[in-house]
Every structure is written in structure tokens, then in C-alpha cells.
Design an enzyme around this catalytic site. Structure first.
Site, PDB file in Angstrom:
ATOM      1  N   ARG A   1      35.134  33.230  54.452  1.00  0.00           N
ATOM      2  CA  ARG A   1      35.763  31.970  54.844  1.00  0.00           C
ATOM      3  C   ARG A   1      37.040  32.207  55.655  1.00  0.00           C
ATOM      4  NH1 ARG A   1      36.174  30.182  48.717  1.00  0.00           N
ATOM      5  NH2 ARG A   1      34.251  31.415  48.832  1.00  0.00           N
TER       6      ARG A   1
ATOM      7  N   LYS B   1      33.514  44.609  44.366  1.00  0.00           N
ATOM      8  CA  LYS B   1      32.248  44.145  43.796  1.00  0.00           C
ATOM      9  C   LYS B   1      31.696  45.189  42.823  1.00  0.00           C
ATOM     10  CE  LYS B   1      30.635  41.632  47.929  1.00  0.00           C
ATOM     11  NZ  LYS B   1      30.426  40.301  47.323  1.00  0.00           N
TER      12      LYS B   1
END
Length: 497
Positions: A347, A273
Site C-alpha cells: 500500500r 514473514k
């Protein structure tokens, strides 16, 4: 977490000997109005209270706070008028307006040892919840924490409503404390809350509440084939965990599964990130925190349901052992996933947890996670996206709005599933395009939900953490969303099936 001492009182609010007395004001069509429950206070001011507040600049707009020295026969030292906002003359004041006003009042009374409020005449439960949540402060790491929250709060209720008010006080207190429990976990910095420490905290909270608790360490996860959780945790020196918590209901009770994402810190892994704002990724375990807090709440309120939580916990770090874009993971379900982006890690751990949760054959499955940045793009910082089985999804979203957490139903378009096709594996963890990112993540998760389970996923990527100034009963930092939504859904299932 410090909860004020809470008590119900009847009789005249004007005669209460307290430091601060809270009343509500309304932004009426012709100017400032006093909220219901303030007649005796107005009379004690010789009928001049509205005029005096107006001279001080009060308008009744939402979250406005105006203080004045008490006078006349009012025994309190200070009168605090808090705005409830606009309302139609024919409508009752919404519970969420009361909740926010109570939160604002509580936040503005740091250092006050004893206060009372007439907001409880409008909605006891909302006034109590707002006070408990608005009093929250996380000061564990401050050498000078400042003034304490309000020490004691009395809620004025009519004699005729005392029995109902007692029940509302208990339920609202437990719900408010559950929100604050989740906030404490979220606000704990990641160096002090790796997966093992979070599992320990969850175990302690669960066992204190009388829950059955099981913790799987990395060896257990490897033995049973939890490839998603292990894959995400490979890059960290602090191994992952899976926590299972159970509230056992009566015989033949309906079975509900809860699942929450517990990424204790998310760097994005190899798909790193940007540095700006990465500190807020301490909140990437907000779904797990909410589920743990909700399980404690369920035990305290003894919901007549069989509720099992499955909470995966991992730290997503870049290192020589980290999983890579291009890797293929074999999940707990046996399905294979091609990893195209290591920053779509939530996920992956959720897929393992969902599969395990569905093995218990629940009728309902409720998930919570900071799933996608796309949630913020679609719905902003305060509106969770709710995906899943259409009827149950809509039910969850409606209940979320009713309790003030603003959930909004989102679709799972079938055409998006094809974008997750993989050239190597059964499914990829992301698509090759940027559109509908939240919905794509929902499609991915749906692949691991058993067909006969009513399922709802609550994406709280924005609402779980408030990086701006406090508002209403919401502090800066962890918010505790969606604890109240999950509590409302559980109560609704218990009542209506």
C-alpha cells in the site's frame, strides 16, 4: 512462453487429418451428451459415439478427459472428449465452461504436433483463449523441459461465422498471450528479477509494442519525493524503480490510469514473514506484471483510449538500512505515514503510484495488486476482491465474472478509517486489530485517489498464484489474473464510456 500456431478451418471436422480431434461432452440429466458441433463426428462413428464414450467411463463432468482411437470415417488418429459440465437443457453452454475445457484439452496434448477442436463451434473466443492459456508452460530453468505444448491447433467454425471468427481469433489470441506474458514475469525467480531487471523487461515489452516508456531510478525517485517507494526499497541492495508506460489514443480519447504493485520479493522486512511459504512471495509483483501485460495488449489491440500505467517496483528486505516499525514516511503526495508494520508495504508503494497517476487527470483508475492476506481469508484462492468507487467497483467486478476471473465487490466501511489514525502522522499503514484487513487497506489507498476519479482496486493476493495442481487453463505458479479483467474493463470503457 510458446503459443501454438492457431488457424480457423471450415467444413467437416471428421475429414481433418490431424493427430488429435477435440470434442465437447456435457453432463446431461439422463447421462452423457455430446456438445453442439459434434454431429458429423457422431455420424462418422455410425451413431455409436455416445455409447462408446459411456463405456469408457465418460460422464461429461467439467474438465473430464477421455481418449479413444478414432474409427469410422474420422481421419484423426485420436478423439479427445473433454467435459463441459452440467447445463440446463434450455441454456447455452457458458463461455467459461468452454474456456476451461479448451484449457484442459490443451494441457493434455503435450507432444502433439497438430490438433483440431470443435469447441470453437460453441464459442470461438473462449476456445482460443483456453487453448493459448492452457498450452502455457514455464520451463526456462529446467534442464529437461519435457514434451512441447501442442504445436498447431485448428478451430472448426461454420462458413457463415468465418468473418466474426477471424476477429475473435485475433482478440482472444492477444488476450491469452498477455496472460502468459504476465505469467512469465511472475514465474521468473526473484534473484533474476530485481526491480531494475523487471523495469528493463517492462521497457522492452512496452517499446516492442510501440508504447512510450519512462523509467525512474532511485535517484529520480529521491529527487521527486517518492517516499513510499524509497522507504520500502531501503532494506535491499537492489534499488527500486518506477516505470511509466503510455498508450496514446486518438484526440480527445478518454483517459485511463493503470497501477500495479511490483514488490519483486517480499520478506516482510523487519516485520519478517514466517519461513513457510515465503518462496511464493516471488509473486508479490503479480499486479505489476498484469499491468505491464495489459499495456502491451492495449497497444496490440489499439484501444481508442489514452492509457497510462504507473508501476512501482521495489524489493522488501530486512537489513541495517531497512525501514522500521515506528518510522514516518513522507509520501509523494506530501502526506505522512506512520509505519506500524513493514509487511504492509504494498500500500505504501501503491500510494505513491496512485498520486502520480492522478496527476494525469484520468477519468478512470484501475489498480491490481497482491494487497492483503486478508483477501484469502475473506474470499479464498480464486476470487479477487474489488474495492473502490461504488459504481465503477461494481462494473469491474461484473466484467471480471463475465470473463471468468470471478471478481467480487467489497465495501469500504467508513468506520474503519478511524482505525488508521496515527498519533504521529497523517495516517498509519495498518490498524491495531485484525478485522477487515482487506477493507482497511482499501481505505488507506482511497486517501491517495483524487476525488473526481472513478477508481477500482483488484486484490489478487490469492488468485494471482496457484500453489496447487493445474486446473482448467490455469497452470501451477503465476496465473496472470487479473489481465483479462482489465482488458474487459478497457474494452467496455472504449465501447460504452
Amino acid at each position: 512462453m510458446t503459443t501454438p500456431k492457431l488457424a480457423l478451418v471450415d467444413g467437416s471436422a471428421a475429414k481433418l487429418t490431424v493427430e488429435t480431434l477435440v470434442i465437447g461432452t456435457v453432463e446431461g440429466p439422463d447421462g452423457l451428451e455430446l456438445a453442439p458441433g459434434t454431429n458429423e463426428i457422431a455420424a462418422a462413428f455410425d451413431g455409436n459415439l455416445t455409447e462408446t464414450l459411456t463405456l469408457l467411463g465418460a460422464t461429461g463432468k467439467a474438465e473430464e478427459v477421455v481418449r479413444l482411437a478414432a474409427s469410422g470415417s474420422v481421419r484423426a488418429e485420436v478423439l479427445l472428449a473433454v467435459g463441459l459440465g452440467k447445463r440446463d437443457q434450455q441454456e447455452e453452454i457458458p463461455g467459461e465452461s468452454v474456456r476451461r475445457a479448451a484449457g484442459v484439452a490443451a494441457r493434455s496434448m503435450t507432444g502433439v504436433s497438430h490438433a483440431a477442436t470443435t469447441l470453437s463451434a460453441l464459442d470461438v473466443s473462449a476456445a482460443v483463449q483456453g487453448t493459448v492459456m492452457g498450452s502455457y508452460a514455464f520451463t526456462r530453468y529446467k534442464s529437461s523441459p519435457g514434451d512441447e505444448p501442442v504445436g498447431k491447433m485448428d478451430f472448426v467454425v461454420p462458413d457463415s461465422k468465418e468473418d466474426a471468427a477471424k476477429s475473435a481469433l485475433k482478440g482472444a489470441t492477444v488476450i491469452g498471450e498477455a496472460v502468459n506474458n504476465a505469467r512469465d514475469l511472475i514465474n521468473t525467480p526473484p534473484n533474476d528479477l530485481p526491480p531494475a531487471a523487471m523495469a528493463d523487461r517492462a521497457s522492452e515489452l512496452g517499446r516492442q509494442a510501440g508504447l512510450e516508456v519512462e523509467v525512474l531510478d532511485a535517484d529520480d525517485l529521491r529527487k521527486h519525493g517518492y517516499g513510499g517507494i524509497l522507504g520500502v526499497g531501503e532494506g535491499s541492495s537492489r534499488p527500486p524503480r518506477l516505470v511509466r508506460m503510455r498508450h496514446k489514443g486518438p484526440k480527445n480519447a478518454r483517459k485511463v490510469a493503470l497501477v500495479g504493485k511490483g514488490v519483486t520479493f517480499d520478506t516482510g522486512g523487519i516485520s519478517l514473514k514466517p519461513a513457510a511459504g515465503m518462496d511464493e512471495m516471488t509473486s508479490d509483483m503479480s499486479g505489476a506484471a498484469a499491468v505491464v501485460a495489459t499495456m502491451v495488449l492495449a497497444a496490440k489491440l489499439n484501444y481508442p483510449l489514452d492509457i497510462t500505467a504507473t508501476v512501482p517496483m521495489a524489493e522488501n528486505m530486512p537489513s541495517g538500512t531497512a525501514y522500521r516499525p515506528g518510522d514516518v514516511l513522507t509520501m509523494y503526495s506530501g502526506k505522512t505515514v506512520e509505519v506500524l508494520n513493514t509487511d504492509a508495504e504494498g500500500r505504501l508503494i501503491l500510494a505513491d503510484a496512485i498520486t502520480r497517476a492522478c496527476e494525469d487527470e484520468p477519468e478512470y483508475l484501475i489498480e491490481a495488486s497482491t494487497l492483503t492476506g486478508a483477501q484469502l481469508v475473506a474470499l479464498g484462492k480464486r476470487t479477487p476482491g474489488v474495492m473502490g468507487s461504488e459504481r465503477f467497483r461494481d462494473r469491474v467486478a461484473e466484467l471480471s465474472r463475465a470473463v471468468g476471473e470471478a471478481g467480487w465487490a467489497m465495501p469500504l466501511p467508513e468506520e474503519l478509517r478511524g482505525d488508521l489514525d496515527s498519533k504521529l502522522a497523517d495516517i498509519a499503514n495498518v490498524t491495531g486489530q485484525r478485522w477487515g484487513g482487506m477493507l482497511v487497506a482499501g481505505q488507506f489507498l482511497s486517501e491517495f485517489v483524487a476525488e473526481d476519479v472513478a477508481w477500482a482496486h483488484i486484490d489478487v493476493a490469492g488468485p494471482a498464484y496457484n500453489s496447487n495442481s493445474p486446473w482448467g487453463y490455469t497452470p501451477k505458479g503465476g496465473t496472470g489474473v487479473p489481465v483479462r479483467t482489465m482488458a474487459a474493463v478497457l474494452a467496455d470503457i472504449a465501447e460504452r464510456n
